[in-house]
Write a protein that holds these residues in place. Structure first.
Motif, PDB file in Angstrom:
ATOM      1  N   ASP A 199      18.294  41.618  54.935  1.00  0.00           N
ATOM      2  CA  ASP A 199      16.967  42.802  55.004  1.00  0.00           C
ATOM      3  C   ASP A 199      17.325  43.266  56.454  1.00  0.00           C
ATOM      4  O   ASP A 199      16.879  42.717  57.672  1.00  0.00           O
ATOM      5  N   PRO A 200      17.647  44.540  56.375  1.00  0.00           N
ATOM      6  CA  PRO A 200      17.842  45.091  57.693  1.00  0.00           C
ATOM      7  C   PRO A 200      16.545  45.404  58.336  1.00  0.00           C
ATOM      8  O   PRO A 200      16.768  45.333  59.851  1.00  0.00           O
ATOM      9  N   SER A 201      15.332  45.315  57.988  1.00  0.00           N
ATOM     10  CA  SER A 201      14.288  45.559  58.908  1.00  0.00           C
ATOM     11  C   SER A 201      13.995  44.197  59.686  1.00  0.00           C
ATOM     12  O   SER A 201      13.310  44.301  60.833  1.00  0.00           O
ATOM     13  N   SER A 202      14.398  43.303  59.097  1.00  0.00           N
ATOM     14  CA  SER A 202      14.188  42.121  59.917  1.00  0.00           C
ATOM     15  C   SER A 202      15.511  41.250  60.462  1.00  0.00           C
ATOM     16  O   SER A 202      15.448  40.134  61.174  1.00  0.00           O
ATOM     17  N   ALA A 203      16.579  41.971  60.207  1.00  0.00           N
ATOM     18  CA  ALA A 203      18.097  41.348  60.693  1.00  0.00           C
ATOM     19  C   ALA A 203      18.036  41.248  62.121  1.00  0.00           C
ATOM     20  O   ALA A 203      17.742  42.229  62.736  1.00  0.00           O
ATOM     21  N   GLN A 204      18.773  40.234  62.816  1.00  0.00           N
ATOM     22  CA  GLN A 204      19.019  40.039  64.132  1.00  0.00           C
ATOM     23  C   GLN A 204      20.687  40.065  64.086  1.00  0.00           C
ATOM     24  O   GLN A 204      20.909  38.712  63.863  1.00  0.00           O
ATOM     25  N   ARG A 205      21.535  40.808  63.966  1.00  0.00           N
ATOM     26  CA  ARG A 205      22.962  40.863  63.876  1.00  0.00           C
ATOM     27  C   ARG A 205      23.779  41.793  64.850  1.00  0.00           C
ATOM     28  O   ARG A 205      23.224  42.715  64.757  1.00  0.00           O
ATOM     29  N   VAL A 206      24.925  41.292  64.977  1.00  0.00           N
ATOM     30  CA  VAL A 206      25.645  42.031  65.696  1.00  0.00           C
ATOM     31  C   VAL A 206      27.039  42.248  64.944  1.00  0.00           C
ATOM     32  O   VAL A 206      27.602  41.576  64.496  1.00  0.00           O
ATOM     33  N   PHE A 207      27.265  43.856  64.899  1.00  0.00           N
ATOM     34  CA  PHE A 207      28.487  44.010  64.048  1.00  0.00           C
ATOM     35  C   PHE A 207      29.362  44.707  65.004  1.00  0.00           C
ATOM     36  O   PHE A 207      29.078  45.506  65.714  1.00  0.00           O
ATOM     37  N   ARG A 208      30.665  44.448  64.589  1.00  0.00           N
ATOM     38  CA  ARG A 208      31.794  44.948  65.342  1.00  0.00           C
ATOM     39  C   ARG A 208      32.720  45.931  64.634  1.00  0.00           C
ATOM     40  O   ARG A 208      33.111  45.491  63.298  1.00  0.00           O
ATOM     41  N   VAL A 209      32.884  47.196  64.974  1.00  0.00           N
ATOM     42  CA  VAL A 209      33.351  48.452  64.173  1.00  0.00           C
ATOM     43  C   VAL A 209      34.703  48.887  64.840  1.00  0.00           C
ATOM     44  O   VAL A 209      34.512  49.077  66.108  1.00  0.00           O
ATOM     45  N   ARG A 227      19.902  56.248  62.529  1.00  0.00           N
ATOM     46  CA  ARG A 227      19.402  55.598  61.102  1.00  0.00           C
ATOM     47  C   ARG A 227      19.231  54.061  61.533  1.00  0.00           C
ATOM     48  O   ARG A 227      18.371  53.449  60.984  1.00  0.00           O
ATOM     49  N   VAL A 228      20.144  53.357  62.323  1.00  0.00           N
ATOM     50  CA  VAL A 228      19.867  51.923  62.358  1.00  0.00           C
ATOM     51  C   VAL A 228      18.325  51.742  63.415  1.00  0.00           C
ATOM     52  O   VAL A 228      17.845  50.909  62.814  1.00  0.00           O
ATOM     53  N   ALA A 229      18.352  52.710  64.205  1.00  0.00           N
ATOM     54  CA  ALA A 229      16.999  52.433  64.813  1.00  0.00           C
ATOM     55  C   ALA A 229      15.750  52.616  64.178  1.00  0.00           C
ATOM     56  O   ALA A 229      14.775  51.826  64.308  1.00  0.00           O
ATOM     57  N   ARG A 230      15.893  53.287  63.052  1.00  0.00           N
ATOM     58  CA  ARG A 230      14.845  53.439  62.138  1.00  0.00           C
ATOM     59  C   ARG A 230      14.617  52.187  61.064  1.00  0.00           C
ATOM     60  O   ARG A 230      13.685  51.823  60.908  1.00  0.00           O
ATOM     61  N   SER A 231      15.792  51.936  60.649  1.00  0.00           N
ATOM     62  CA  SER A 231      15.776  50.943  59.409  1.00  0.00           C
ATOM     63  C   SER A 231      16.271  49.635  59.879  1.00  0.00           C
ATOM     64  O   SER A 231      15.693  48.504  59.160  1.00  0.00           O
ATOM     65  N   ALA A 232      16.815  49.248  60.926  1.00  0.00           N
ATOM     66  CA  ALA A 232      17.309  48.062  61.704  1.00  0.00           C
ATOM     67  C   ALA A 232      17.256  47.975  62.861  1.00  0.00           C
ATOM     68  O   ALA A 232      18.369  47.629  63.549  1.00  0.00           O
ATOM     69  N   PRO A 233      15.923  47.690  63.475  1.00  0.00           N
ATOM     70  CA  PRO A 233      15.881  47.915  64.911  1.00  0.00           C
ATOM     71  C   PRO A 233      16.603  46.582  65.734  1.00  0.00           C
ATOM     72  O   PRO A 233      16.554  46.561  67.010  1.00  0.00           O
ATOM     73  N   GLY A 234      16.762  45.504  64.917  1.00  0.00           N
ATOM     74  CA  GLY A 234      17.345  44.192  65.347  1.00  0.00           C
ATOM     75  C   GLY A 234      18.719  44.174  65.515  1.00  0.00           C
ATOM     76  O   GLY A 234      19.374  43.217  65.865  1.00  0.00           O
ATOM     77  N   ALA A 261      28.008  45.084  53.365  1.00  0.00           N
ATOM     78  CA  ALA A 261      27.765  46.090  52.478  1.00  0.00           C
ATOM     79  C   ALA A 261      26.984  47.138  52.756  1.00  0.00           C
ATOM     80  O   ALA A 261      26.818  48.437  52.692  1.00  0.00           O
ATOM     81  N   TRP A 262      25.480  46.480  53.684  1.00  0.00           N
ATOM     82  CA  TRP A 262      24.511  47.518  54.143  1.00  0.00           C
ATOM     83  C   TRP A 262      25.311  48.433  55.149  1.00  0.00           C
ATOM     84  O   TRP A 262      25.039  49.674  55.225  1.00  0.00           O
ATOM     85  N   LEU A 263      25.910  47.796  56.153  1.00  0.00           N
ATOM     86  CA  LEU A 263      26.696  48.812  57.121  1.00  0.00           C
ATOM     87  C   LEU A 263      27.695  49.741  56.554  1.00  0.00           C
ATOM     88  O   LEU A 263      27.437  50.843  56.957  1.00  0.00           O
ATOM     89  N   ALA A 264      28.490  49.399  55.608  1.00  0.00           N
ATOM     90  CA  ALA A 264      29.206  50.412  54.649  1.00  0.00           C
ATOM     91  C   ALA A 264      28.458  51.474  54.226  1.00  0.00           C
ATOM     92  O   ALA A 264      28.851  52.728  54.293  1.00  0.00           O
TER      93      ALA A 264
END
Length: 311
Positions: free
Chosen positions: A97-107, A124-131, A295-298
């Motif tokens: 759930d992007p809206s509540s996720a607390q995660r670090v991705f490395r790209v 986009r991340v600031a709007r949909s996945a602030p954590g 999958a969401w990040l992709a």
């Protein structure tokens, strides 16, 4: 402490806990065996192991079957939530759930792709996945697969001509080389640079090998032509500011050229030379193929590429 826990857990397995549950609910070794599709001797053997593991009779015989001991009732109270949770974990697909996720991705990606994509991605991340937090790592096509295998990055973006059997690839879009220059300093007679205009000006080169000779120069040599390269850097960051102040041309991928044009007032022209286009893809490991976060990040990168492709 972990050694003690491991030694205790070696005495049990999930099948023993399932047998315990069936005995508790059926109050009969025979009915528990039927429920578990096992022979009665197997259930009797499991009960013997349970008694040894917990140091208690657990079930005592009565004229009407077997009855749980107080210790068995206490174990049932503690074990049932564990079995329910385990069943939920094994049967329900993972969710993100992007809206509540607390995660670090490395790209991993090049600085050109970072410049072109990350402003849109972070918006986009600031709007949909602030954590969610993103860490970018410099990765070329040659180094990105190894970085994925080592777990340094979880997702790579770039031109990957080959894909290992243990990797997964998703094409995003194709790009071509274009020319970028300051229209106030480089005079162009038509709507696009001619070959004569291209050759008469000085050039800036992005070279990962730190040289003054690149792919475009190789193609010009086939035509017995040559350009004057006066600056080379492995990074894209400096070239637009040099072009902004000097009558020079730099040849770069169209996706970064659009960003420079819009932010710095530069001009973009097709390259007056036929060269192939290149496919940019996402790359990740097969072990992450079922990760809903990846999958969401992709999907976010795919959407951002669509935005970048409109420049």
């Amino acid at each position: 402490m972990m050694d003690i826990i491991e030694n205790d857990l070696r005495r049990l397995d999930l099948n023993l806990l399932l047998t315990f549950r069936a005995l508790l609910e059926e109050r009969s070794v025979t009915r528990a065996a039927q429920r578990l599709f096992l022979g009665q001797p197997a259930v009797s053997g499991a009960l013997k192991r349970l008694r040894a593991a917990f140091g208690d009779e657990l079930f005592v015989r009565t004229p009407h079957g077997i009855e749980p001991t107080p210790r068995a009732f206490e174990l049932a109270r503690q074990i049932e939530p564990l079995l329910v949770s385990l069943h939920r974990t094994l049967t329900q697909p993972p969710v993100f759930d992007p809206s509540s996720a607390q995660r670090v991705f490395r790209v991993g990606l090049t600085d050109a792709l970072e410049v072109a994509l990350m402003p849109e991605i972070m918006s986009r991340v600031a709007r949909s996945a602030p954590g969610v937090k993103l860490i970018m790592r410099t990765a070329e096509a040659s180094s990105a697969p190894g970085m994925l295998d080592e777990g340094v990055i979880e997702l790579a973006v770039g031109v990957f001509r080959e894909c290992a059997a243990w990797h997964r690839r998703e094409p995003l879009f194709r790009w071509r080389f274009v020319c970028v220059y300051n229209p106030r300093l480089v005079a162009v007679r038509g709507k696009a640079l001619s070959m004569d205009e291209f050759l008469q000006h000085r050039h800036l080169l992005t070279s990962f090998n730190a040289g003054l000779h690149g792919y475009i120069d190789e193609q010009l040599e086939v035509r017995n032509q040559r350009r004057q390269v006066v600056f080379s850097s492995p990074n894209f960051a400096t070239s637009p500011f040099i072009v902004q102040r000097t009558p020079a041309i730099t040849t770069v991928p169209d996706f970064i050229a659009g960003a420079w044009r819009d932010t710095l007032g530069l001009a973009v022209s097709p390259l007056p030379l036929k060269v192939p286009s290149y496919e940019v893809s996402l790359l990740w490991t097969a072990s992450n193929a079922q990760d809903p976060g990846i999958a969401w990040l992709a999907s976010e990168f795919a959407a951002a590429f669509g935005t970048a492709g409109r420049h």
